[in-house]
Design a protein around this motif. Structure first.
Motif, short mmCIF file in Angstrom:
data_model
loop_
_atom_site.label_atom_id
_atom_site.label_comp_id
_atom_site.label_asym_id
_atom_site.label_seq_id
_atom_site.Cartn_x
_atom_site.Cartn_y
_atom_site.Cartn_z
N HIS A 1 60.43 69.45 61.68
CA HIS A 1 60.44 67.98 61.77
C HIS A 1 59.04 67.38 61.75
CE1 HIS A 1 59.80 69.46 65.81
NE2 HIS A 1 59.56 68.23 66.25
N LEU A 2 58.02 68.24 61.98
CA LEU A 2 56.63 67.74 62.02
C LEU A 2 55.92 67.90 60.68
CD1 LEU A 2 55.52 69.33 65.44
CD2 LEU A 2 56.36 67.00 65.05
N TRP A 3 56.41 68.83 59.87
CA TRP A 3 55.73 69.17 58.61
C TRP A 3 55.68 67.93 57.71
CZ3 TRP A 3 52.97 73.40 58.62
CH2 TRP A 3 52.46 73.92 57.44
N GLY A 4 54.52 67.64 57.20
CA GLY A 4 54.34 66.47 56.34
C GLY A 4 53.82 65.26 57.10
N LEU A 5 53.88 65.30 58.43
CA LEU A 5 53.38 64.15 59.21
C LEU A 5 51.86 64.17 59.29
CD1 LEU A 5 55.80 64.00 62.32
CD2 LEU A 5 55.97 62.76 60.13
N ASP A 6 51.29 62.98 59.47
CA ASP A 6 49.84 62.93 59.66
C ASP A 6 49.49 63.38 61.08
OD1 ASP A 6 49.83 60.72 61.51
OD2 ASP A 6 49.99 59.30 59.85
N THR A 7 48.20 63.46 61.36
CA THR A 7 47.77 64.05 62.64
C THR A 7 48.15 63.17 63.84
OG1 THR A 7 45.58 63.03 62.44
CG2 THR A 7 45.83 65.26 61.57
N GLU A 8 48.20 61.86 63.63
CA GLU A 8 48.58 60.96 64.74
C GLU A 8 50.08 61.04 65.02
OE1 GLU A 8 46.90 56.76 65.74
OE2 GLU A 8 48.61 56.49 64.38
N LYS A 9 50.86 60.96 63.97
CA LYS A 9 52.33 61.03 64.15
C LYS A 9 52.75 62.39 64.71
CE LYS A 9 54.04 57.52 60.96
NZ LYS A 9 52.85 57.04 60.23
N THR A 10 52.05 63.45 64.28
CA THR A 10 52.35 64.78 64.82
C THR A 10 52.10 64.81 66.32
OG1 THR A 10 51.71 65.77 62.72
CG2 THR A 10 51.83 67.25 64.61
N GLN A 11 50.97 64.27 66.73
CA GLN A 11 50.66 64.28 68.18
C GLN A 11 51.66 63.41 68.95
OE1 GLN A 11 46.35 64.78 69.39
NE2 GLN A 11 46.00 63.94 67.35
N GLU A 12 52.05 62.29 68.35
CA GLU A 12 53.02 61.42 69.02
C GLU A 12 54.39 62.10 69.16
OE1 GLU A 12 51.14 57.13 67.55
OE2 GLU A 12 52.93 57.92 66.58
N ALA A 13 54.72 62.95 68.19
CA ALA A 13 56.04 63.60 68.20
C ALA A 13 56.10 64.78 69.16
CB ALA A 13 56.40 64.05 66.78
N LEU A 14 54.93 65.30 69.55
CA LEU A 14 54.91 66.41 70.53
C LEU A 14 55.10 65.84 71.93
CD1 LEU A 14 52.03 68.45 68.89
CD2 LEU A 14 54.39 69.25 69.15
N SER A 15 55.16 66.74 72.92
CA SER A 15 55.44 66.28 74.29
C SER A 15 54.31 65.41 74.83
CB SER A 15 55.61 67.47 75.23
OG SER A 15 56.54 68.36 74.68
N PRO A 16 54.66 64.34 75.55
CA PRO A 16 53.61 63.49 76.12
C PRO A 16 52.81 64.23 77.18
CG PRO A 16 55.78 62.80 76.88
CD PRO A 16 56.02 63.87 75.86
N LYS A 17 51.59 63.79 77.37
CA LYS A 17 50.68 64.31 78.41
C LYS A 17 50.33 65.79 78.25
CE LYS A 17 51.87 60.78 81.74
NZ LYS A 17 52.45 60.42 83.00
#
Lengths: 637, 86
Positions: free
Chosen positions: A140-156
């Motif tokens: 689900h992360l493949w193809g996302l930019d570096t900001e969207k990837t970080q946002e999609a991972l767990s917070p904190k």
């Protein structure tokens, strides 16, 4: 495996993405003492555990993410962690230092580093907690930019991710943590080749000090020192690294039109002063950093990281662009795509000159940039001419010609200082283990041009010895988990009070110019010749000692840097990547009609450098030197 | 005969202390300019000024005749504090 030293967590992880196996990776205390951590220790691990001559994008290649003892310790400027691998861009050692939050969180999980091998059969990310590491699906992360990837991972969590450039194996793809980049050497492509989209870590373990009170006191003094120093307490916080645009331009060293000139008539428009006056929202710092050199600017209504000096030069003067708004925007775009701005900008400058000379068919032009945003996307996705530029300037020169104006050293695109106006910088670029990197080169422009006391920037005298000194100290500082910007305070604030036009200043400059012989001997007497610490100028060794409990002295610290530099060189020798040369433009084309190009100065400096290093005439460390440094005694398992 | 009029440009920390990018000044040589600046701005400015690099047009005055370097009408003197970064 535990360690007797504090500051370290005592464990490293090993993850094989082909098999899914997660295990512990052992490092001995002897190697911790010898190499400290970060890039130096990572190179030792690569030397001991990776076969020679492997394809850096193959599954058997290792990708190491590790820390130093100071990382996360609350000493100033110590969020720094390291990413190392054989570089797919250069074939030499690849190492890149980053100030994002991943390293600190990795240590809080109880790990000093992670060694990644293999290749996952689908996109994955590695999730690290105090219980260990898990490999998880990242489709689900493949193809996302570096900001969207970080946002999609767990917070904190602390995160380290690649963008589309890494996925598409762009040879200078970087990794991003928060908005900070492990930028150079194409290590994002190594992650991409393993189908590794990201790592995240979250823990709550404490980093203990061997002498908590002594450590606290030394740290307080160090922070006071950095805050009261003119460079780290005023210039860098106010103007960021962008402060260098004007001084480097006046020094005739600002790359202009693909390094064909050293001065840009519109430099003021892309300078740190203009950035501060017209674009700066606020400054920012990495975790635990009192310097706060980072810039925050607004792009498309959003507050984002502003450009560093290198980006301003290579996307400004070097392509004849005086529009800082565009540089802010492209800088943001490259961070999202996961591109190293130095190699990318330099390679684009080369492609423009290739086009201008009729060697490449493209629409690229100096001074007109309607094509830039699309080109950056095309580089990251390897489309059209972007596919060629994604290979870097050396590979492009092999395909289209123009090798003499492909501005790289060892295949790594040269940073934003023309060495014809700072000959020590030329020596540094040529011998730098990771290639055309200003930091690994030894950053002699500080000693020759911008610092408070300077040497003659056109004279080769004493440059070999000072380059070795600078390289060793940067290596040791990086190994410890500290930011090299703390080394600007080595030139004590009192030196900034000396009248630059007075007798004392002239005497110091002259002494520096003839100090080569004494400096040679300094290297010979390490570590016993400096059995003390010198916290008013180089607090690093004292603080490492208080934190870890190691018997660290300035001599041992500098020798650890020397050891790191030598093992990196041995890696390059093993990989057939130890040729110390510069592009023809630097060697044979004049930048200033009154000054010669670099060939004559290089002929004087290079043999002197090898002699000071204890290397043979071809740049290979002699057995005696390696034995003295303890290199070759394999202690990693 | 009047001394030549030259432009004096300030950078970074010095610009902040001068409160402007540049001034015009009449001076026969660099020493005259320094004297003028020291009498025009405060102590804090002078403290930074002491350690600054000075370029006449595009050449560092250390490669010319230092503070004795003579000026001519229309010259620009650039004054920059020492710095680092990269």
């Amino acid at each position: 495996m535990a360690t007797k030293f504090k500051g370290y967590m005592g464990n490293m992880l090993k993850v094989n993405l082909s098999t899914g196996e997660v295990s512990e990776f052992d490092v001995t205390d002897r190697d911790r003492e010898l190499y400290i951590g970060n890039k130096s220790l990572a190179t030792k691990i690569l030397m001991d555990n990776q076969k020679a001559g492997i394809d850096p994008l193959s599954p058997e290649a290792m990708l190491i993410v590790n820390t130093g003892p100071l990382t996360g310790s609350n000493a100033p400027c110590t969020s720094r962690f390291n990413v190392s691998a054989k570089s797919p861009l250069t074939g030499a050692i690849g190492a890149s230092n980053c100030g994002g939050d991943f390293g600190v969180q990795l240590k809080r999980c109880g790990y000093d580093g992670i060694v990644i091998t293999g290749k996952a059969d689908k996109p994955v990310y590695i999730d690290i907690t105090e219980k260990g590491a898990e490999i998880k699906d990242a489709s689900h992360l493949w193809g996302l930019d570096t900001e969207k990837t970080q946002e999609a991972l767990s917070p904190k969590t602390g995160k380290l991710v690649i963008g589309p450039a890494g996925e598409n194996l762009v040879k200078y793809a970087c990794l991003i943590s928060q908005e900070r980049a492990a930028g150079r050497c194409g290590l994002g492509a190594v992650a991409g080749s393993k189908n590794l989209k990201a790592l995240q870590a979250k823990g709550s373990k404490k980093i203990e000090a061997a002498d908590p009170e002594g450590f606290k006191k030394a740290v307080k003094n160090w922070i006071d020192m950095l805050k009261s120093h003119p460079t780290t307490g005023e210039t860098l916080p106010k103007y960021g690294t962008a402060n260098l645009v004007n001084p480097i331009n006046l020094s005739n060293a600002l790359p202009t039109a693909n390094f064909s000139r050293g001065r840009y008539e519109d430099a003021e428009m892309i300078s740190g002063e203009t950035l501060a006056e017209k674009y700066l929202v606020k400054n920012m710092g990495c975790l635990s950093c009192p310097i706060r050199c980072g810039r925050v600017v607004e792009v498309d209504g959003k507050q984002v990281k502003g450009p560093e000096f290198e980006t301003l030069g290579l996307f400004g003067s070097n392509i004849l662009n005086n529009d800082l708004t565009l540089i802010n925007k492209w800088n943001r775009q490259m961070d999202l795509l996961g591109l190293d701005t130095i190699s990318c900008g330099n390679s684009i400058g080369f492609a423009i000159e290739l086009t201008q000379k009729g060697l490449l068919k493209s629409d690229l032009k100096f001074g007109e940039f309607g094509w830039m945003e699309q080109l950056l996307e095309d580089i990251a996705h390897r489309r059209g001419i972007g596919n060629d530029i994604a290979e870097g300037s050396r590979a492009m020169a092999r395909k289209y010609g123009g090798e003499e104006f492909a501005i790289n050293a060892r295949g790594l695109e040269v940073a934003c200082y023309d060495p014809r106006s700072s000959v020590g910088m030329g020596l540094g670029y040529a011998v730098s283990n990771r290639g055309g990197c200003h930091i690994n080169a030894g950053y002699m422009i500080f000693m020759e041009r911008t610092g408070p006391i300077t040497m003659d920037p056109y004279s080769p005298a004493s440059k070999a010895a000072w380059t070795v000194f600078q390289q060793n100290i940067f290596e040791a500082v990086s190994a410890s988990g500290n930011c090299i910007f703390t080394t600007y305070a080595i030139m004590h604030k009192l030196l900034h009070k000396i009248n630059k036009r007075g007798l004392l200043s002239k005497i110091i400059s002259k002494v520096l110019g003839v100090s080569g012989l004494a400096m040679d001997h300094t290297a010979m007497i390490l570590p016993w010749g400096m059995p003390m610490n010198m916290p008013v100028m180089i607090p690093h060794s004292l603080v490492i000692g208080k934190l870890t409990g190691m018997k660290m002295t300035l001599g041992k610290f500098l020798q650890a840097g020397e050891r790191g530099y030598n093992i990196e060189r041995m890696f390059n020798v093993r990989e057939g990547a130890a040729q110390d040369t510069l592009p023809g433009r630097f060697m044979d084309e004049k930048l200033d009609p009154k000054r010669p190009p670099l060939r004559a100065a290089m002929a004087k400096m290079l043999p002197g450098y090898y002699k000071v290093r204890g290397w043979d005439a071809t740049g290979v460390p002699k057995k005696k030197k390696l034995a003295k440094l303890g290199i070759g005694i394999s202690a990693s398992k | 005969m009047d001394k030549p009029e030259v432009t004096v440009r300030f950078y970074a920390a010095l610009r902040a202390r001068a409160g402007s990018d540049e001034i015009l000044c009449r001076a026969a040589n660099v020493k005259d300019v320094i004297r003028h600046l020291k009498s025009s701005f405060g102590t804090d400015f002078n403290r930074v000024l002491n350690s600054c690099h000075i370029f006449l047009n595009e050449e560092n005055i250390v490669f010319m005749r230092g503070v004795s370097t003579r000026l001519k009408e229309g010259d620009t003197l650039h004054i920059l504090p020492p710095t680092g970064g990269g």
